[in-house]
Structure formats: C-alpha cells, structure tokens
Motif scaffolding. Structure first.
Motif, mmCIF file in Angstrom:
data_model
loop_
_atom_site.group_PDB
_atom_site.id
_atom_site.type_symbol
_atom_site.label_atom_id
_atom_site.label_comp_id
_atom_site.label_asym_id
_atom_site.label_seq_id
_atom_site.Cartn_x
_atom_site.Cartn_y
_atom_site.Cartn_z
ATOM 1 N N ASN A 85 7.977 63.308 -9.232
ATOM 2 C CA ASN A 85 8.512 62.213 -10.027
ATOM 3 C C ASN A 85 7.349 61.381 -10.555
ATOM 4 O O ASN A 85 6.298 61.290 -9.921
ATOM 5 C CB ASN A 85 9.423 61.337 -9.170
ATOM 6 N N ILE A 88 8.992 49.829 -0.570
ATOM 7 C CA ILE A 88 7.711 50.207 -1.147
ATOM 8 C C ILE A 88 6.902 48.930 -1.326
ATOM 9 O O ILE A 88 7.477 47.860 -1.546
ATOM 10 C CB ILE A 88 7.931 50.934 -2.487
ATOM 11 N N TYR A 125 12.311 54.703 4.421
ATOM 12 C CA TYR A 125 13.694 54.506 4.007
ATOM 13 C C TYR A 125 14.654 54.752 5.157
ATOM 14 O O TYR A 125 14.314 55.321 6.187
ATOM 15 C CB TYR A 125 14.050 55.357 2.789
ATOM 16 N N TRP A 185 4.559 53.910 -0.266
ATOM 17 C CA TRP A 185 5.896 54.079 0.306
ATOM 18 C C TRP A 185 5.870 53.609 1.751
ATOM 19 O O TRP A 185 5.013 54.023 2.525
ATOM 20 C CB TRP A 185 6.278 55.546 0.228
ATOM 21 N N LEU A 221 0.747 52.073 -5.442
ATOM 22 C CA LEU A 221 2.035 51.963 -4.770
ATOM 23 C C LEU A 221 1.978 52.688 -3.424
ATOM 24 O O LEU A 221 1.362 53.744 -3.300
ATOM 25 C CB LEU A 221 3.134 52.575 -5.633
ATOM 26 N N PHE A 246 13.038 57.404 7.945
ATOM 27 C CA PHE A 246 11.767 58.085 7.759
ATOM 28 C C PHE A 246 10.743 57.013 7.416
ATOM 29 O O PHE A 246 10.992 56.171 6.553
ATOM 30 C CB PHE A 246 11.837 59.116 6.626
ATOM 31 N N TYR A 247 9.610 57.050 8.087
ATOM 32 C CA TYR A 247 8.603 56.016 7.910
ATOM 33 C C TYR A 247 7.270 56.595 7.460
ATOM 34 O O TYR A 247 6.933 57.746 7.770
ATOM 35 C CB TYR A 247 8.370 55.274 9.231
ATOM 36 N N TRP A 297 7.628 64.317 -2.087
ATOM 37 C CA TRP A 297 7.768 64.372 -0.642
ATOM 38 C C TRP A 297 6.657 65.254 -0.075
ATOM 39 O O TRP A 297 6.197 66.192 -0.723
ATOM 40 C CB TRP A 297 9.140 64.937 -0.271
ATOM 41 N N LEU A 300 7.225 60.237 1.929
ATOM 42 C CA LEU A 300 6.977 60.226 0.494
ATOM 43 C C LEU A 300 5.542 59.817 0.248
ATOM 44 O O LEU A 300 5.025 58.917 0.925
ATOM 45 C CB LEU A 300 7.918 59.246 -0.202
ATOM 46 N N PHE A 347 2.613 58.812 -2.836
ATOM 47 C CA PHE A 347 2.289 58.465 -4.218
ATOM 48 C C PHE A 347 0.845 58.876 -4.501
ATOM 49 O O PHE A 347 -0.004 58.841 -3.600
ATOM 50 C CB PHE A 347 2.395 56.950 -4.442
ATOM 51 N N PRO A 368 3.727 57.380 8.027
ATOM 52 C CA PRO A 368 3.028 57.574 9.308
ATOM 53 C C PRO A 368 2.001 56.494 9.609
ATOM 54 O O PRO A 368 1.794 56.160 10.781
ATOM 55 C CB PRO A 368 2.349 58.942 9.127
ATOM 56 N N GLY A 418 16.206 61.193 -1.674
ATOM 57 C CA GLY A 418 15.398 61.194 -0.471
ATOM 58 C C GLY A 418 14.033 61.819 -0.698
ATOM 59 O O GLY A 418 13.252 61.976 0.238
ATOM 60 N N GLU A 419 13.729 62.158 -1.946
ATOM 61 C CA GLU A 419 12.447 62.784 -2.270
ATOM 62 C C GLU A 419 11.730 62.048 -3.396
ATOM 63 O O GLU A 419 10.954 62.626 -4.128
ATOM 64 C CB GLU A 419 12.654 64.251 -2.640
ATOM 65 N N GLY A 420 12.036 60.740 -3.506
ATOM 66 C CA GLY A 420 11.260 59.928 -4.420
ATOM 67 C C GLY A 420 11.858 59.687 -5.787
ATOM 68 O O GLY A 420 11.132 59.304 -6.712
#
Lengths: 111, 120
Positions: free
Chosen positions: A35, B39, B52, B49, B47, B60-61, A92, A100, A102, B63, B103-105
C-alpha cells in the motif's frame, strides 16, 4: 532503520513523471500486497494505492503503482505542485509474530 | 462515512504513561474485518505502526513497542485505546488512530492526529 527501503528524496518539474521505489524481502513485499500513502504536513496520511496497484475512489489516475518480486514502485505522471509531499510504502511482515511495516518515506519536491 | 477522533493529554511526563482514546463513528467497533489501528509520526522520522486490535480482542503490536504497549477496545462506547508505559522523549509524536480494512495496512480512514509531547 526501516525494513522497507525507500530513497529519501525525489524531485521533478510540473508535468513530469516521477517514480518512487520501495524495496523489501520475502517476508514482507515478497508475500504481501503493498500500500502507498501520501502525507502532507499537518494532515493525516492518505491512502493512495492499495493491494499493489489499486486506487481508492477519489485518487487521480495520475497515480499508479506496481510490484515485482520483493520490490514495488509508485509512479506519478503529470506532476503537479500539490503532489509535493512525503510518500510511504507499507506492507505486512511475517517476522516476529507479524507486524505492519512502513518504508522510511520519500520526500517528493516539485521544482 | 467512518470518522475517528483521538483524545487524550497533550503533555506526558517522562517515565509516566501515555493514554489515548479513539472515538469511532459511522462504523461499529465490533464489525468483522475492521482492524483498529494506532500509528505515530515522530518529529523528523517516518510513519511508525504501533499496533492494532481486532473486534475479537486479538492484538498485534510493533515488536519494538510491545513490552510497553496495550491496545484495548470499549465496545459500549465504540472506542479503542492506546496505553504506552514508561515513556521517554522519544515517544513524542503525532499519534493517529485509523481503521485498517484488511489487517495488512489498508488504512482508508484516519483521525486527524493528536500531538503528544513527553517532557518534564
């Protein structure tokens, strides 16, 4: 240091076509769709491209994207002054239980 | 039209806890295929993440933040929250809440963002 590699800067003159690249590995771009986001100062990021090459409604067709293997790219044709912004790829990543990621972002300057 | 709005203190002392809430309208926080996301954008950085939460409560965090982070949901208020403990100046950022549709951005809907400064 970001998992996804982007050139820190890009530039072009009005009307030109510019390309922004995003390089990853098998656990991210190699497996999942990419994305792209446009981020203007003081505003929330805007989804520009989803699932590798699809534009949400309202995004001009001057914006296009592609993916091959573990790399992706965003192309902006007919460059306009309002395109000056930061651009981020995101996808991902399977490592470390999944998260996720970036890219570090590319600052696009319209000369 | 889905709308999100962040709220919380703009100033947090070092070593204290950063707590933000995102109020959602135009969508139910219990709907499937909605991943309620945080975010941040730190000064001079890209940016990042944060993580979520799915309607089921699954999280899911990032790491790098996981040991200090909790994301939770309040279905009665249609809100979700961020809690980050032991903050430092490096946690100073504009924090955004957003809705990820896959869930994948795929983040179509965003809050306007709220600046949180960590300083004594």
């Amino acid at each position: 240091q970001s998992v996804l590699t982007q050139s820190p800067s890009a530039s072009g003159t009005p009307g030109q076509r510019v390309t922004i690249s995003c390089s990853g590995i098998s656990s991210n771009i190699g497996t999942y769709t990419v994305n792209w986001y446009q981020h203007l100062p003081g505003t929330a990021p805007r989804l520009l491209i989803y699932s590798d090459n699809h534009r949400p409604s309202g995004v001009p067709d001057r914006f296009s994207a592609s993916k091959s293997g573990t790399s992706a790219s965003l192309a902006i044709s007919g460059l306009q002054s309002e395109d000056e912004a930061d651009y981020y790829c995101a996808t991902w990543d399977d490592s470390l239980n999944g998260h996720l990621v970036f890219g570090a972002g590319t600052k696009l300057t319209v000369l | 039209q889905v709308q999100l709005q962040e709220s919380g203190p703009g100033l947090v002392r070092p070593s204290q806890t950063l707590s933000l809430t995102c109020s959602v309208s135009g969508a139910s926080i219990t709907t499937t295929d909605h991943y309620w996301t945080w975010i941040r954008h730190r000064p001079g950085k890209g940016l990042e993440w944060i993580g979520y939460i799915y309607y089921s409560g699954t999280t899911f965090y990032n790491p790098s933040l996981e040991s200090r982070l909790t994301i939770s949901v309040d279905t009665s208020k249609n809100q979700f929250s961020l809690r980050l403990i032991s903050v430092t100046a490096a946690d100073t950022a504009v924090y955004y809440c957003a809705k990820d549709g896959t869930g994948e951005g795929q983040l179509v809907y965003w809050g306007q963002g709220t600046l949180v400064t960590v300083s004594s």
